[in-house]
Motif scaffolding. Structure first.
Motif, short mmCIF file in Angstrom:
data_model
loop_
_atom_site.label_atom_id
_atom_site.label_comp_id
_atom_site.label_asym_id
_atom_site.label_seq_id
_atom_site.Cartn_x
_atom_site.Cartn_y
_atom_site.Cartn_z
N ASP A 1 -120.27 33.92 36.27
CA ASP A 1 -121.10 34.49 35.22
C ASP A 1 -120.52 34.20 33.83
O ASP A 1 -119.30 34.19 33.63
N ARG A 2 -121.41 34.01 32.87
CA ARG A 2 -121.03 33.66 31.50
C ARG A 2 -120.19 34.74 30.83
O ARG A 2 -119.42 34.45 29.91
N GLY B 1 -122.17 29.15 30.39
CA GLY B 1 -121.91 29.80 29.11
C GLY B 1 -120.75 29.17 28.35
O GLY B 1 -120.08 29.88 27.58
N VAL B 2 -120.51 27.88 28.53
CA VAL B 2 -119.42 27.19 27.82
C VAL B 2 -119.88 26.90 26.39
O VAL B 2 -120.85 26.15 26.19
N GLU B 3 -119.15 27.47 25.42
CA GLU B 3 -119.57 27.36 24.02
C GLU B 3 -118.68 26.43 23.18
O GLU B 3 -119.05 26.09 22.06
N ASP B 4 -117.53 26.02 23.70
CA ASP B 4 -116.64 25.18 22.89
C ASP B 4 -115.80 24.31 23.82
O ASP B 4 -115.70 24.53 25.02
N ASP C 1 -124.58 34.02 38.74
CA ASP C 1 -124.00 35.24 38.14
C ASP C 1 -122.95 35.87 39.04
O ASP C 1 -122.87 37.10 39.16
N PHE C 2 -122.14 35.05 39.68
CA PHE C 2 -121.14 35.59 40.59
C PHE C 2 -120.13 36.46 39.82
O PHE C 2 -119.67 36.11 38.76
N ALA D 1 -116.97 33.49 28.73
CA ALA D 1 -116.89 33.66 27.28
C ALA D 1 -115.56 34.25 26.86
O ALA D 1 -115.05 33.95 25.77
N ASP D 2 -114.97 35.11 27.71
CA ASP D 2 -113.70 35.77 27.36
C ASP D 2 -112.49 35.07 27.98
O ASP D 2 -111.39 35.64 28.01
#
Length: 684
Positions: free
Chosen positions: A599-600, A634-637, A577-578, A604-605
């Motif tokens: 950190d995710r 947190g890689v979603e795509d 969570d850096f 995400a953004d």
């Protein structure tokens, strides 16, 4: 600790205990007096009995002496001068004169009052008082016993005797001796000689001997009683002092001298009973020190104890005379405030307590600042029993700690969560013991080769009532209930076992396990990790332990010590969570970590926010300059994965590659070259 460092709270409480001791002192001496009086009466009774025994013994000796005298008279004056026929038939006057002359020497030597000789018919054949010769008075018991062959001595009252010579003696000693002629056993007595002696000198001798022996006995018994009384008095004083010490120790904290949990509960029960009778309101405050663990870990337990004594002194000085402050254990204190009036009054007291602790404490020349979280409960507003008041105050204290607001008054809305948390903690302990928790794995993938380099272990709980529970539900419960060490050991054990499995099956990848801040505070983490690595025969380099920068910043000294010890084992360390914490770059540089996880929230953004892209780029550059592996979570795509690759990020994890999977499913989706080939299936 020097005497000068003892808190005034302890001295005050000792004074109170001294008062209790004084009350006991008024009771105990009466028990000692009872013992003294009882034992004295027993000794007097014993002395009386022994006196009677001595007197009887002296009298027996006198009677034996009289018998011996009578036997001497019989031998010297009678048996050599009389014949059996004379005893049987009587003496002529001339023989009486001759016998009287024979008695003269012995009678004068023995101070004899009278000598009489009876034959077997009970007739007097000789008497120093000649008027009685020839008479046959009624035989006495002594005469009958002597005629039967038994020598006997008796004390006789002669105050009514017709003989005036005897009457003046009042009491005489008569010794009756059988007269036998010849030798050998079984010879019957031909008569009896009776020697009458004055009893006055005998009585005086008996009394003199008796009083002398009684005096010696009395002195001996008095000395013995005094010695025993002194021993009992000393033992009683020692036992009383030990009893008072034991009572104080049982009811007071050994370190601070404050009342302990037992005494606090007793006073609380009495206060509730009094408030119920009078209609008063009373308050209970539970307090837990903030950052005390850091003092203990950094300066050592001894200086932590010094800090607690100083806290106790300051708390004692803060309260009213009738209030009670107690140490329940560790860094937890409790306050009992009788007759607090309105709720605003107890709120003022709680604020006053917090203000008292805000001033720094001088420990080893260091000005230490500690805070506290306080929970308040009021009778009868929140509870009607002492136990319930403490429970409500405990709920309020955790609310204050959770919301960082210093102190909080009990709110029923928080109580349900508290009960649920308590129940969940008990169920979690059983789930750990029975091995009911499951561990899933989310791969970390190399953005260049798309191969799994290692997998992060994520624990799940299939609760029998609540169903699948995420870690963010039960891990905080484990941290608050001190189950986090057992939970972490459980996850490490399973994760290292599974890591050994997939490496044995040809997938060269490590495993990552998250740590809690409480793991770094505990003293057994390093030993536990070393033992589990050896048990599963896993090289230390295959294990990555993930810690947050917030955990490091909370207690940098303790965290650094733990990190250095783990790194010495060869374990890899990752900053999780850096970017969300507040650690300094200097602190980060001083830590021997191997990996940095962005950190995710920034990942995400990444494609929609220039700020997020700048933070990710900066973090990536920073990590590489510090020779760290950089991981994006947190890689979603696919587009995010490609953007991260362009920024130079090393590894990534997220739902685009795979969701957290059971180990069996993970192994099924790894092909021979260790690629993740089931991204589509995992996303479905």
């Amino acid at each position: 600790m020097a005497d000068g460092e003892l808190p005034r709270a302890r001295r005050g409480l000792r004074g109170a205990v001294g008062g209790c001791g004084a009350r006991f002192g008024r009771i105990r001496p009466s028990l000692l007096a009872k013992y003294g009086l009882t034992s004295l009466l027993l000794f007097v009774a014993l002395g009386s009995v022994l006196g009677h025994v001595l007197q009887a013994s002296a009298q027996g000796r006198i009677l034996d002496s009289a018998l011996r005298e009578a036997q001497v008279v019989a031998r010297l004056g009678v048996q050599n001068s009389l014949t059996p026929e004379e005893v049987t038939n009587g003496l002529t006057p001339s023989r009486v004169d001759a016998l009287e002359r024979a008695f003269v020497v012995s009678l004068s030597a023995l101070d004899t009052v009278e000598v009489r000789i009876w034959n077997r018919d009970g007739r007097i054949v000789f008497a120093s008082e000649r008027d009685t010769i020839g008479s046959a008075p009624a035989p006495s018991t002594g005469l009958r016993q002597a005629l039967d062959g038994e020598a006997v001595a008796v004390i006789t009252e002669v105050a009514d005797s017709p003989n005036p010579f005897l009457r003046r003696h009042g009491v005489v000693l008569e010794a009756f001796t059988p007269l036998r002629f010849g030798s050998g056993p079984g010879i019957p007595a031909e008569g009896v000689i009776a020697v009458t002696l004055p009893y006055g000198p005998v009585a005086e001798a008996i009394q003199s001997d008796t009083w002398r022996l009684l005096g010696v006995l009395a002195i001996a018994l008095a000395v013995l009683w005094g010695v025993l009384f002194r021993l009992v008095f000393s033992a009683s004083a020692a036992l009383r002092e030990q009893s008072e010490q034991n009572e104080h120790q049982a009811m007071h904290d050994g370190l601070t001298g404050l009342p302990n949990r037992s005494l606090f509960a007793d006073r609380l029960d009495h206060a509730v009973a009094h408030a119920e009778r009078t209609g008063e309101r009373l308050g209970v405050i539970l307090m837990d020190l903030d950052r005390f663990k850091e003092v203990n870990d950094t300066l050592g337990h001894h200086h932590g104890d010094v800090l607690l004594t100083k806290v106790a002194e300051r708390l004692h000085d803060t309260l009213r005379t009738g209030d009670t402050v107690a140490r329940l254990g560790g860094d937890e204190f409790a306050f009992l405030l009788p007759d607090v009036g309105e709720e605003v009054a107890i709120d003022i007291v709680a604020t006053k307590i917090r203000d008292a602790l805000e001033r720094p404490f001088d420990i080893l020349g260091l000005p230490l600042e500690i805070g506290a979280s306080l929970g308040v409960a009021v009778y009868p507003d929140h509870a009607s029993t002492g136990i319930a008041l403490v429970q409500k105050a405990d709920v309020a204290m955790y609310t204050a700690k959770r919301e960082h607001r210093g102190h909080a008054v009990y709110d029923a809305a928080d109580d349900g969560n508290s009960r649920d948390r308590l129940a969940l903690a008990g169920e979690l302990r059983e789930a750990i013991d029975r091995g009911e928790l499951v561990v899933h794995y989310q791969p970390k993938v190399c953005l260049r080769t798309r191969r799994m380099t290692d997998a992060e272990a994520l624990v799940r709980w299939d609760h029998p009532v609540h169903g699948r529970m995420a870690p963010d539900v039960f891990i905080p419960v484990a941290e608050r209930s001190d189950l986090i060490a057992a939970l972490t050991e459980y996850v490490l054990d399973v994760a290292l076992r599974d890591c050994r499995r997939w490496n044995d099956l040809g997938t060269p990848a490590g495993v990552a396990v998250n740590l809690s801040v409480r793991n770094l505070r505990g003293g057994d983490l390093v030993d536990t990790v070393a033992e589990l690595l050896a048990r599963h025969e896993v090289p230390a380099a295959w294990l990555t332990l993930e810690i947050t920068e917030t955990m490091i910043a909370t207690n940098p000294v303790r965290a650094r010590d733990a990190v250095l010890a783990l790194r010495a084992l060869g374990v890899r360390l990752s900053i999780d969570d850096f970017g969300t914490g507040y650690s300094s770059l200097a602190l980060l540089r001083s830590m021997p970590v191997s990996e940095l996880k962005i950190d995710r929230s920034f990942v995400a953004d990444l494609r929609t926010s220039n700020d997020a892209e700048a933070i990710v780029g900066f973090s990536n550059e920073l990590g590489h300059r510090l020779d760290l592996v950089v991981v994006a979570e947190g890689v979603e795509d696919e587009a995010t994965a490609e953007a991260l690759a362009r920024l130079g990020c090393d590894l990534a994890q997220g739902y685009w590659f795979a969701r957290p999977l059971p180990v069996e499913v993970l192994l099924e989706h790894l092909d021979d070259d260790s690629r993740i080939v089931a991204a589509v299936e995992a996303r479905v």
